[in-house]
Design an enzyme around this catalytic site. Sequence first.
Site: not given
Length: 531
Positions: A263, A267
């Site tokens: 994640y 990002k």
Amino acid sequence: MASAVVAPDAAKDSAEGIGILKFLEGKTYFITGATGLLAKAFVEKILREAPNTRKIFVLVKANDKEKALNRVMTEIVHCALFKRLKELHGDNYEDFMMSKLVPVVGNMCKPNLGITNNKLAARMFEEIDVIVNSAANTKFHERYDVSLNINTQGPFRVLCFALRCKKLRLFLHVSTAYVNGERQGVVMEKPFFMGQSIAGEKRTTTTSGTDDLQASSLPQLDVHAEIKLASQMAQDLAKDELERGMRELGLNRARMFGWQDTYVFTKAMGEMMISSYKRHIPVAIIRPSIIESTYREPFPGWIQGNRMLDPLIICYGKGLLPGYLADPEARIDIVPLDMVVNTMVSVMAKHGSQFDSNVNVYQISSSVINPLEIGEMLRFLCDYYKRYPLKDSRGHDVSIEGIKFFSSLAEFSAYIQHELSEKMGLGEEAASSNPKTLSKIHVTCKRTLESLIYMAKLFQPYAFYKGWFYNGNTQKLMMEMSPNELEAFPLDLHSINWKHYFVNIHVQGLKRHVLRGGGSMLEEEKRLSFL
């Protein structure tokens, strides 16, 4: 950035401040991730403070216009978060909302954002003043190809769309403070550049200038190569290996380059794409830490879904987590939802009112300005649950004790297995129980144990985290705001009393909006029912 700062005294003397309400007048927005927690709260605040907002185009993943409209009605218009707006507009509430919201059928993972209505797209290019990109896949261990598609390539696709908007004032991108990966100590608000890696930074600071051979052996992060690698691996893996293989690939690549999980790695690469390809577009990146329930607006305690800390809070209250894998002295960085929204709006007004070619980064975080330790947070919860215990499946009060902390996953797992077995009646006396009943208890115990260990492993990097997020740009922003703006858009995280927040606001919100259901939140209750 520094040259734009107004001295505190001068700011207080200015009735206008940074001119938030003036900027909001008659603006048109385009929002991705519009049915998510943060975007909904942003829409609510904008429409409450600026009812003369012209339009809000909301990108909705749906098969057709009718289904998109249905999602907007169900997930936004009829959401409990909007009850103050409903009170303000009474019988005209739905008409008001639909006069502002324009559902846009699309998909972040497709070219041109999956928008096939050319007439609508042309209208958007003419009208949009601000783009807010809040769409993301927040699963820590998602498939690498899936996470790259939305978290890395997604922002680039929105940026390409933004380049065609004729009067765009600002591209506001929602990231996360944890893009800082395994950085330690006080972490500053700096944008990422293409190819930058945390592992590279760590090696640079720990090796001497003469250690060129060791430094050159570091893997070089190439975002486009990562996208190509994931795509190729997805094609090469057998169908029965695809899910596991792609999850492992994402985690391995993240850790190789210095990030905790897929994640935050994807990002961070999304930020790199924006910084590298923004061209003339004014960009502001906001990096909230762990977003939890509202502190004050539109009412205290609103939360959607079972968020990062909430499984821990709920399981502890249910007596299923007498111990946890964490450093009790590690800082847990929490920010209330409404303060994130207020910062977004303030940043938007500041940077949308003046052209700035820089990428401006705002870390919305509490670990430096108002630190909270994990052990302290759990002591607040322990005191609360002792006074106001949750009920078990038989309606009896759940007894809670102070939590034990473990630094080893093996020790934690062994402890939790023993405690669960005792709690569920699987001790020596269990041999005399009905075999069918005993079998059901064994299954429940096994499922619960697996869930708790999985949760501990998932959050382990954050439960021992040694990075603290500096939020100096937000502090400077506050100095430029007028007293009226600070009252209407409160964003001072230093003002939060954490015990009051958890005991009187957040746990109450979890009880009201998660444990007792409410719209789509009923699914969270079902998912946790075996706990």
